[in-house]
Motif scaffolding. Structure first.
Motif, PDB file in Angstrom:
ATOM      1  N   UNK A  10       0.845  -1.200   0.000  1.00  0.00           N
ATOM      2  CA  UNK A  10       0.000   0.000   0.000  1.00  0.00           C
ATOM      3  C   UNK A  10       0.886   1.258   0.000  1.00  0.00           C
ATOM      4  N   UNK A  11       1.905   1.260   0.834  1.00  0.00           N
ATOM      5  CA  UNK A  11       2.803   2.418   0.917  1.00  0.00           C
ATOM      6  C   UNK A  11       3.470   2.683  -0.435  1.00  0.00           C
ATOM      7  N   UNK A  12       3.971   1.629  -1.078  1.00  0.00           N
ATOM      8  CA  UNK A  12       4.647   1.790  -2.366  1.00  0.00           C
ATOM      9  C   UNK A  12       3.653   2.219  -3.445  1.00  0.00           C
ATOM     10  N   UNK A  13       2.491   1.619  -3.459  1.00  0.00           N
ATOM     11  CA  UNK A  13       1.481   2.030  -4.447  1.00  0.00           C
ATOM     12  C   UNK A  13       1.084   3.487  -4.258  1.00  0.00           C
ATOM     13  N   UNK A  14       1.020   3.944  -3.019  1.00  0.00           N
ATOM     14  CA  UNK A  14       0.743   5.368  -2.769  1.00  0.00           C
ATOM     15  C   UNK A  14       1.872   6.247  -3.299  1.00  0.00           C
ATOM     16  N   UNK A  15       3.114   5.792  -3.191  1.00  0.00           N
ATOM     17  CA  UNK A  15       4.246   6.541  -3.747  1.00  0.00           C
ATOM     18  C   UNK A  15       4.134   6.626  -5.267  1.00  0.00           C
ATOM     19  N   UNK A  16       3.708   5.530  -5.890  1.00  0.00           N
ATOM     20  CA  UNK A  16       3.524   5.508  -7.343  1.00  0.00           C
ATOM     21  C   UNK A  16       2.407   6.467  -7.741  1.00  0.00           C
TER      22      UNK A  16
ATOM     23  N   UNK B  18      -4.739  12.117  -7.465  1.00  0.00           N
ATOM     24  CA  UNK B  18      -5.400  11.066  -6.681  1.00  0.00           C
ATOM     25  C   UNK B  18      -4.670  10.748  -5.382  1.00  0.00           C
ATOM     26  N   UNK B  19      -3.586  11.459  -5.105  1.00  0.00           N
ATOM     27  CA  UNK B  19      -2.809  11.215  -3.881  1.00  0.00           C
ATOM     28  C   UNK B  19      -3.681  11.446  -2.654  1.00  0.00           C
ATOM     29  N   UNK B  20      -3.515  10.596  -1.662  1.00  0.00           N
ATOM     30  CA  UNK B  20      -4.256  10.718  -0.417  1.00  0.00           C
ATOM     31  C   UNK B  20      -5.577   9.970  -0.408  1.00  0.00           C
ATOM     32  N   UNK B  21      -6.008   9.487  -1.565  1.00  0.00           N
ATOM     33  CA  UNK B  21      -7.253   8.704  -1.612  1.00  0.00           C
ATOM     34  C   UNK B  21      -6.934   7.254  -1.263  1.00  0.00           C
ATOM     35  N   UNK B  22      -7.845   6.642  -0.540  1.00  0.00           N
ATOM     36  CA  UNK B  22      -7.667   5.260  -0.090  1.00  0.00           C
ATOM     37  C   UNK B  22      -7.656   4.296  -1.280  1.00  0.00           C
ATOM     38  N   UNK B  23      -6.665   3.420  -1.315  1.00  0.00           N
ATOM     39  CA  UNK B  23      -6.611   2.385  -2.340  1.00  0.00           C
ATOM     40  C   UNK B  23      -7.393   1.164  -1.849  1.00  0.00           C
TER      41      UNK B  23
ATOM     42  N   UNK C 140      -7.389  -4.143  -4.828  1.00  0.00           N
ATOM     43  CA  UNK C 140      -6.389  -3.634  -5.764  1.00  0.00           C
ATOM     44  C   UNK C 140      -4.980  -3.903  -5.229  1.00  0.00           C
ATOM     45  N   UNK C 141      -4.804  -3.715  -3.934  1.00  0.00           N
ATOM     46  CA  UNK C 141      -3.490  -3.957  -3.309  1.00  0.00           C
ATOM     47  C   UNK C 141      -3.136  -5.442  -3.438  1.00  0.00           C
ATOM     48  N   UNK C 142      -4.082  -6.299  -3.091  1.00  0.00           N
ATOM     49  CA  UNK C 142      -3.848  -7.746  -3.143  1.00  0.00           C
ATOM     50  C   UNK C 142      -3.611  -8.231  -4.566  1.00  0.00           C
ATOM     51  N   UNK C 143      -4.254  -7.615  -5.539  1.00  0.00           N
ATOM     52  CA  UNK C 143      -4.162  -8.056  -6.920  1.00  0.00           C
ATOM     53  C   UNK C 143      -3.056  -7.409  -7.728  1.00  0.00           C
ATOM     54  N   UNK C 144      -2.197  -6.651  -7.076  1.00  0.00           N
ATOM     55  CA  UNK C 144      -1.096  -5.978  -7.762  1.00  0.00           C
ATOM     56  C   UNK C 144       0.232  -6.524  -7.257  1.00  0.00           C
ATOM     57  N   UNK C 145       1.112  -6.820  -8.176  1.00  0.00           N
ATOM     58  CA  UNK C 145       2.466  -7.254  -7.804  1.00  0.00           C
ATOM     59  C   UNK C 145       3.340  -6.017  -7.653  1.00  0.00           C
ATOM     60  N   UNK C 146       4.148  -6.017  -6.614  1.00  0.00           N
ATOM     61  CA  UNK C 146       5.155  -4.974  -6.405  1.00  0.00           C
ATOM     62  C   UNK C 146       6.514  -5.646  -6.457  1.00  0.00           C
TER      63      UNK C 146
END
Length: 157
Positions: free
Chosen positions: A114-120, A128-133, A137-143
């Motif tokens: 979540x932290x890295x996706x927020x940085x992206x 869209x920064x600051x909006x809850x992911x 979406x977090x579970x279905x995304x590879x980092x």
């Protein structure tokens, strides 16, 4: 190290700056047949590591799981230096570039993803920064995280 590399080396600070401002990097892995596989990726440089996101399945994920040794490259081309040049072979490019070798792994911790996706999001879609992911979406995304072993930067002006 090549002579040209020694003469035109970016400083550590210049490398950091380019890694923060570049939009796209080329991510290189080794496929199952031992050949390089390169794909252009959006990325963030955070905590002295490279992070990329994408689908949790596919060749790059398979390659990382099989062999963690990777390469990552970014560059910026400012233009061609053609003044007072009479032969096309004497044309040179004005550029900055960084090459990273390192070890890649997949991040599994949901809070860190979540932290890295927020940085992206902050880098590419700041509106869209600051909006809850959403959790799905977090579970279905590879980092993918690249732990940097070595980095070099060069320029020509």
């Amino acid at each position: 190290m090549q002579y040209r590399m020694k003469k035109f080396q970016l400083t550590s600070e210049q490398i950091d700056e380019l890694l923060h401002r570049a939009d796209t990097g080329r991510f290189a892995t080794i496929n199952e047949n031992g050949y390089p596989y390169v794909v252009a990726m959006h990325f963030v440089y955070y905590n002295e590591k490279i992070y990329m996101h994408g689908l949790p399945k596919g060749q790059k994920i398979d390659n990382v799981n099989r062999n963690s040794k990777v390469c990552f490259e970014v560059n910026e081309l400012f233009g061609l230096l053609t003044d007072n040049i009479e032969n096309a072979c004497d044309t040179e490019a004005e550029y900055n570039s960084v090459i990273i070798i390192g070890n890649a792994s997949l991040i599994e911790d949901l809070d860190y993803k979540r932290k890295i996706l927020n940085k992206i999001v902050e880098k590419y879609t700041p509106q869209f920064a600051g909006k809850e992911l959403p959790d799905n979406m977090i579970k279905g995304t590879a980092i993918i995280e690249i732990d940097i072993v070595e980095r070099t930067g060069k320029y020509h002006k």
